[in-house]
Design an enzyme around this catalytic site. Sequence first.
Site, PDB file in Angstrom:
ATOM      1  N   ASP A 141      -4.123   9.587   9.390  1.00 19.03           N
ATOM      2  CA  ASP A 141      -2.775   9.147   9.759  1.00 19.03           C
ATOM      3  C   ASP A 141      -2.316   9.739  11.075  1.00 19.03           C
ATOM      4  O   ASP A 141      -2.567  10.914  11.388  1.00 19.03           O
ATOM      5  CB  ASP A 141      -1.783   9.527   8.657  1.00 19.03           C
ATOM      6  CG  ASP A 141      -2.065   8.782   7.367  1.00 19.03           C
ATOM      7  OD1 ASP A 141      -2.257   7.557   7.447  1.00 19.03           O
ATOM      8  OD2 ASP A 141      -2.084   9.411   6.302  1.00 19.03           O
TER       9      ASP A 141
ATOM     10  N   GLU B 167       0.863  -1.174   0.000  1.00 23.51           N
ATOM     11  CA  GLU B 167       0.000   0.000   0.000  1.00 23.51           C
ATOM     12  C   GLU B 167       0.904   1.229   0.000  1.00 23.51           C
ATOM     13  O   GLU B 167       1.639   1.459   0.964  1.00 23.51           O
ATOM     14  CB  GLU B 167      -0.902  -0.023   1.226  1.00 23.51           C
ATOM     15  CG  GLU B 167      -1.869   1.136   1.323  1.00 23.51           C
ATOM     16  CD  GLU B 167      -2.672   1.103   2.611  1.00 23.51           C
ATOM     17  OE1 GLU B 167      -3.251   2.155   2.958  1.00 23.51           O
ATOM     18  OE2 GLU B 167      -2.726   0.049   3.281  1.00 23.51           O
TER      19      GLU B 167
END
Length: 241
Positions: free
Chosen positions: A44, A33
């Site tokens: 994130d 990924e």
Amino acid sequence: MKTNGLYLVAHYPDRDTFNRAALEGLEHFDFLEVGIPFTDPVADGPVIADAAHRVLADGFTVAGGLETLREIRAAAPPRKKLYLMTYANIVAGRDPDRFARAAAKAGADGMIIPDAPFAESGLFRGALEKYGMEYISFITPETTPAQIKLIARRARGFLYFISIRGITGSALRLDRDTREKIALARKHSPVPVVLGFGVRDRRSIDTALKNADGFIMGTRFVEALRDGGLEGFRAVLKEMF
């Protein structure tokens, strides 16, 4: 079938090291990924967000990231899959059809867009499917059972189960409700249900594999690249496998 993935930030800590880490990681993982850096990476945690900001400060471009993906595809075993992970603004701002066409040409098998809810994913899903790519759907601990059934049945590639309430880098803790939702997703999904967020050591890997069909590991490897470069990355690979 177990399916395990490696997440890395494109061109972090630099393009060459990223390429080498990606290819060495694919010797152990089923898919890669590739995170396309974004200025506001809301899904994130601080480790990955800092890496993205550093890459952007160094002059990263999406075109450059796709060129790197093309290089990885050429060198990686054909059975390994490559996914792009980025945010809706990047794709929509470049036109989903054009972005999907460029990603497919670079060798991407699909895309993950974490800030695009399933109900609003049609524009992206249609563009990717047009070029033979997989739109990776995701489920969270907050997804209702009815939604899980709907999303799982339409899943392609793998179904991304965000296993914790929070951001990447947090600890993996699966409460009873989350475990039940993972089991429900596996019952209705035609593809593997893979846990992401919170997987960073052998204990959390074992927890993921006990409850799901695989895992995605990212923050720990980004930390390793930050602190020890390629040798640090290799040390974590050895520890995990």
